[in-house]
Design a protein around this motif. Structure first.
Motif, PDB file in Angstrom:
ATOM      1  N   TYR A  36       0.855  -1.192   0.000  1.00 18.01           N
ATOM      2  CA  TYR A  36       0.000   0.000   0.000  1.00 18.01           C
ATOM      3  C   TYR A  36       0.890   1.240   0.000  1.00 18.01           C
ATOM      4  O   TYR A  36       1.740   1.421   0.881  1.00 18.01           O
ATOM      5  CB  TYR A  36      -0.900   0.010   1.229  1.00 18.01           C
ATOM      6  CG  TYR A  36      -1.779   1.248   1.344  1.00 18.01           C
ATOM      7  CD1 TYR A  36      -2.990   1.326   0.667  1.00 18.01           C
ATOM      8  CD2 TYR A  36      -1.377   2.330   2.126  1.00 18.01           C
ATOM      9  CE1 TYR A  36      -3.791   2.451   0.766  1.00 18.01           C
ATOM     10  CE2 TYR A  36      -2.176   3.456   2.230  1.00 18.01           C
ATOM     11  CZ  TYR A  36      -3.377   3.517   1.548  1.00 18.01           C
ATOM     12  OH  TYR A  36      -4.163   4.640   1.646  1.00 18.01           O
TER      13      TYR A  36
ATOM     14  N   GLU B 210       0.685   5.428  -0.322  1.00 17.97           N
ATOM     15  CA  GLU B 210      -0.177   6.616  -0.311  1.00 17.97           C
ATOM     16  C   GLU B 210       0.663   7.882  -0.362  1.00 17.97           C
ATOM     17  O   GLU B 210       1.611   8.043   0.407  1.00 17.97           O
ATOM     18  CB  GLU B 210      -1.032   6.615   0.956  1.00 17.97           C
ATOM     19  CG  GLU B 210      -1.948   7.826   1.106  1.00 17.97           C
ATOM     20  CD  GLU B 210      -2.688   7.819   2.428  1.00 17.97           C
ATOM     21  OE1 GLU B 210      -2.783   8.892   3.055  1.00 17.97           O
ATOM     22  OE2 GLU B 210      -3.160   6.737   2.844  1.00 17.97           O
TER      23      GLU B 210
ATOM     24  N   LYS C   5      -5.018  13.092  -2.321  1.00 18.56           N
ATOM     25  CA  LYS C   5      -4.379  11.846  -1.887  1.00 18.56           C
ATOM     26  C   LYS C   5      -4.292  10.945  -3.111  1.00 18.56           C
ATOM     27  O   LYS C   5      -5.268  10.797  -3.850  1.00 18.56           O
ATOM     28  CB  LYS C   5      -5.200  11.166  -0.790  1.00 18.56           C
ATOM     29  CG  LYS C   5      -4.641   9.810  -0.360  1.00 18.56           C
ATOM     30  CD  LYS C   5      -5.461   9.199   0.778  1.00 18.56           C
ATOM     31  CE  LYS C   5      -6.744   8.600   0.296  1.00 18.56           C
ATOM     32  NZ  LYS C   5      -7.488   7.881   1.362  1.00 18.56           N
TER      33      LYS C   5
ATOM     34  N   VAL D  93      -3.226   7.060  -4.255  1.00 18.55           N
ATOM     35  CA  VAL D  93      -2.844   5.701  -3.881  1.00 18.55           C
ATOM     36  C   VAL D  93      -2.508   4.945  -5.161  1.00 18.55           C
ATOM     37  O   VAL D  93      -3.325   4.900  -6.093  1.00 18.55           O
ATOM     38  CB  VAL D  93      -3.980   4.990  -3.122  1.00 18.55           C
ATOM     39  CG1 VAL D  93      -3.599   3.536  -2.836  1.00 18.55           C
ATOM     40  CG2 VAL D  93      -4.292   5.729  -1.824  1.00 18.55           C
TER      41      VAL D  93
END
Length: 243
Positions: free
Chosen positions: A122, A124, A181, A183
């Motif tokens: 993950y 970000e 944001k 991702v």
């Protein structure tokens, strides 16, 4: 009288020509609010410079497997690798700040690389972009990276590009800028920068991909989750006090 910018800077700061050129090449030297981009450019010898300082490195976490660093802008990933003595697990661009991971042993490195390859990591990021972006957006466009003279530039290529997926969420709007944001499921070179440029929301400061001139590229690697680890780097002041 006129002389090369790095020589004028060296005399004013009483440092070597090599050190002065390095400061300019890093993007730390300004005349007023204008960044000096070409160290060998001819300028008036009476020109007064402003030199920004690189914040100190911060260690987020360290154990027998991994070293997590909060990388400041204007310091390269390779410099951190050399100084630490550990291998980079991934890279951040010179002007990108945030979480950078180095590994301490080969067994963990192989496990971590496998996680990256499977898309199980993950990642970000936070960025300030040009224009008003009011809704969530998924950008699924293949990216081709061309490397030449130790420099890389990427572009969208449907015929030769590799899969690249970026999910964008707007967080805040100030004037004609949006804090977002991002991702990323994949990790192509300059992926977020290229994708945002393609949808007409280039990152502020990212002149290579059409962004407005700024003190730095306004991109920050905020969070990474890998295997049983989770790391986060607070946003720099210039992100919080934007404009």
């Amino acid at each position: 009288m006129r002389d090369k910018a790095y020589k004028v800077l060296a005399k004013q700061l009483d440092i070597s020509n090599k050190k002065a050129k390095e400061l300019i090449d890093r993007g730390l030297v300004y005349i007023g609010n204008r960044k000096v981009k070409i160290a060998r450019a001819e300028i008036d010898t009476k020109t007064k410079f402003r030199v920004s300082q690189i914040p100190k490195l911060k260690v987020i976490f360290e154990d027998e497997n991994i070293l997590a660093i909060d990388k400041p802008a204007f310091l390269t990933s390779e410099e951190i690798e050399k100084d630490s003595g550990y291998k980079l697990l991934h890279r951040l661009d010179k002007e990108t700040s945030g979480v950078l991971l180095l590994v301490k042993n080969e067994e963990f490195r192989e496990k971590a690389i496998d996680e990256f390859k499977k898309g199980e990591v993950y990642k970000e990021y936070i960025a300030w972009v040009e224009g008003i972006l009011a809704e969530e957006l998924t950008i699924d466009l293949p990216i081709l990276t061309i490397k030449k003279n130790n420099r890389a530039k990427s572009k969208i290529s449907y015929s030769k590009g590799k899969e690249a997926l970026t999910k964008i969420t707007p967080l805040e709007i100030i004037s004609k800028y949006t804090k977002i944001k991002a991702v990323i499921k994949t990790g192509r070179t300059h992926q977020i920068r290229v994708h945002l440029s393609r949808v007409d929301h280039p990152i502020v400061g990212d002149a290579l991909y059409g962004g407005k001139e700024w003190n730095r590229i306004m991109l920050h690697a905020k969070k990474i989750k890998l295997l049983d680890y989770s790391f986060e780097a607070n946003e720099p002041n210039e992100f919080i006090k934007f404009i």
